[in-house]
Design an enzyme around this catalytic site. Structure first.
Site, PDB file in Angstrom:
ATOM      1  N   GLU A 166       0.806  -1.224   0.000  1.00  0.00           N
ATOM      2  CA  GLU A 166       0.000   0.000   0.000  1.00  0.00           C
ATOM      3  C   GLU A 166       0.843   1.280   0.000  1.00  0.00           C
ATOM      4  OE1 GLU A 166      -3.896  -1.781   2.397  1.00  0.00           O
ATOM      5  OE2 GLU A 166      -2.748  -0.129   3.272  1.00  0.00           O
ATOM      6  N   GLU A 364      -5.197  -8.628   1.240  1.00  0.00           N
ATOM      7  CA  GLU A 364      -5.818  -8.222   2.499  1.00  0.00           C
ATOM      8  C   GLU A 364      -7.298  -7.990   2.261  1.00  0.00           C
ATOM      9  OE1 GLU A 364      -4.218  -4.929   4.746  1.00  0.00           O
ATOM     10  OE2 GLU A 364      -2.151  -5.505   4.251  1.00  0.00           O
TER      11      GLU A 364
END
Length: 465
Positions: A166, A364
């Site tokens: 991320e 995720e």
């Protein structure tokens, strides 16, 4: 209805070094930005719970990996701490860290669990941040050398590598919205960090390929669909701009080896383009990934600006759109986030149609709950809400796979309730409950459910889907 997944589908969970290892200043590890910031401003951390107070994976990894095996994980993603492996960011490698990571990797493999290893999960070594972090091009080279060290040490066993987790969050948190150290609010500096991060990513990919390692390398991106309020042209443009800034600024260079022209035009219009050197475009082109990890929690909904921007305000993404709260949206009342399961399908279909159907997996997905002890019955968390959350997302993933998506796995966040940056242990996500005082791990109902899903490579929905 039965939801059966492809053979050799990866079932597991995800975590990170900084959020689980503990031993933050032991066995040769140096400070990362979280260790440093926690001492400087402990009040910024929920209930004063600092990164020293994690699930102590450093000391209990063998037992924890045994617990993974007990719920039928065949894969697990975690990260290597740069500040543990190379404490000064450059130079000498810490032999105690090498021993630890070798032991973790070997134990995972011994238990039949494929290690997925990420090189950077928000945890810049403070020695590197002190010289500017990714604003400084010297740190790009330092990161590439660190990545190469990891490949040389562990690449004989690790077959799935990821350069960054991320990266947009590091940009947002540290350089736009003040929820990560170094707490800078400056779009131009944020754009420099974003660009240099992708140069660092590409350099790592190049080092990986030069070493001719048997494996694949990718990046983990939180690809959050930007849904417009309506089909009105201005709402659609707001959505497009949001998608450019928060998704495609990393997705396009990682997969296509180039930036969207619309993004470059937009940043140039507002004088926010970073400086580019002659070789940079070629480096970005060589950083195209083999695989991609997708983190998805909630959608982003936007609309055209409702009010004019103050003429003296500094440029921010919100110059281009406003957030929009859709009436009647489904919510996680314990976390305050919208639940929109179809979003994961939309991401996978977008990758199928517009990004060459690159092999990908859900790296995720999860449901955070504050005050989860309230759902304990006879000593076990009865988290039916989490079972529903995961199963409903898996149904949409299954649909995407049936329609040609190259999705090859699903990792939930997370395995054991873990420390989560400024939120500490405010929101619990794990398959296993963690007692912070005793470090006892207790399986939740969702962990038992997930064990059966992994064992059967799918699940039956008694309600028919």
């Amino acid at each position: 209805m039965q939801y059966q997944f492809p053979n050799n589908f990866y079932w597991g969970s995800a975590a990170s070094a900084a959020q689980t290892e503990g031993t933050t200043l032991g066995d040769g590890k140096s400070d990362n930005i979280w260790d440093h910031w926690a001492r400087q401003e402990p009040n910024r951390f929920f209930n004063g719970v600092l990164p020293t107070e994690t699930s102590t994976f450093y000391d209990h990894f063998r037992n924890d990996i045994g617990l993974m095996k007990a719920i039928n994980h065949n894969s697990f993603r975690t990260s290597i701490a740069w500040s543990r492996l190379i404490p000064d960011g450059v130079g000498d490698v810490n032999p105690q860290a090498v021993e630890f990571y070798n032991n973790v990797i070997d134990e995972l493999i011994e238990q039949g669990i494929e290690p997925f290893i990420c090189l950077f999960h928000f945890d810049m070594p403070i020695a590197m941040q002190n010289i500017g972090g990714f604003e400084n091009r010297d740190v790009i080279e330092a990161y590439a050398n660190y990545a190469q060290t990891c490949f040389e040490l562990f690449g004989d066993r690790v077959k799935h590598w990821f350069t960054f987790n991320e990266p947009i969050v590091t940009v947002e948190g540290g350089y736009l919205y003040d929820f990560h150290y170094p707490n800078i609010v400056d779009f131009k500096r944020a754009s420099v960090v974003a660009f240099h991060t992708m140069l660092a990513h590409a350099q790592a990919v190049m080092r990986f390929r030069q070493l001719n390692i048997d494996g694949q390398i990718g990046i983990v991106l939180n690809l959050t669909p930007s849904y417009p309020r309506s089909d009105n042209a201005n709402d659609l443009l707001a959505s497009h701009h949001c998608d450019l800034l928060f998704n495609r600024s990393f997705l396009d260079p990682a997969v296509k080896g180039e930036y969207p022209q619309d993004l470059l035009t937009l940043l140039k219009k507002y004088d926010q383009l970073p400086a580019v050197e002659a070789s940079d475009c070629d480096v970005i082109q060589q950083g195209k990934v083999d695989i991609i990890g997708i983190n998805y929690y909630q959608p982003r909904r936007v609309q055209a600006k409702l009010h004019a921007i103050h003429p003296d305000a500094q440029f921010m993404p919100e110059w281009l759109f406003d957030s929009y709260e859709m009436p009647g949206r489904k919510m996680n009342p314990h976390r305050g986030w919208e639940i929109y399961e179809k979003g994961v399908y939309d991401i996978l279909i977008n990758l199928r149609d517009n990004y060459g159907n690159l092999p990908c997996y859900i790296s995720e997905n999860g449901m955070g709950v504050q005050g989860e002890d309230a759902f304990s019955v006879n000593g076990q968390i009865q988290d039916d809400y989490r079972i529903e959350f995961v199963s409903e997302h898996l149904k949409w993933i299954h649909k995407a796979i049936n329609e040609g998506s190259a999705c090859f796995g699903y990792h939930m966040w997370t395995f054991i309730d873990n420390w989560s940056w400024c939120n500490g242990y405010k929101n619990r996500y794990g398959f296993y409950q963690l007692d912070l005082n005793t470090q006892e791990r207790r399986i939740k109902k969702s962990g038992q459910w997930y064990a059966n899903v992994a064992k059967n490579n799918g699940f039956n929905d008694p309600q028919g889907g």
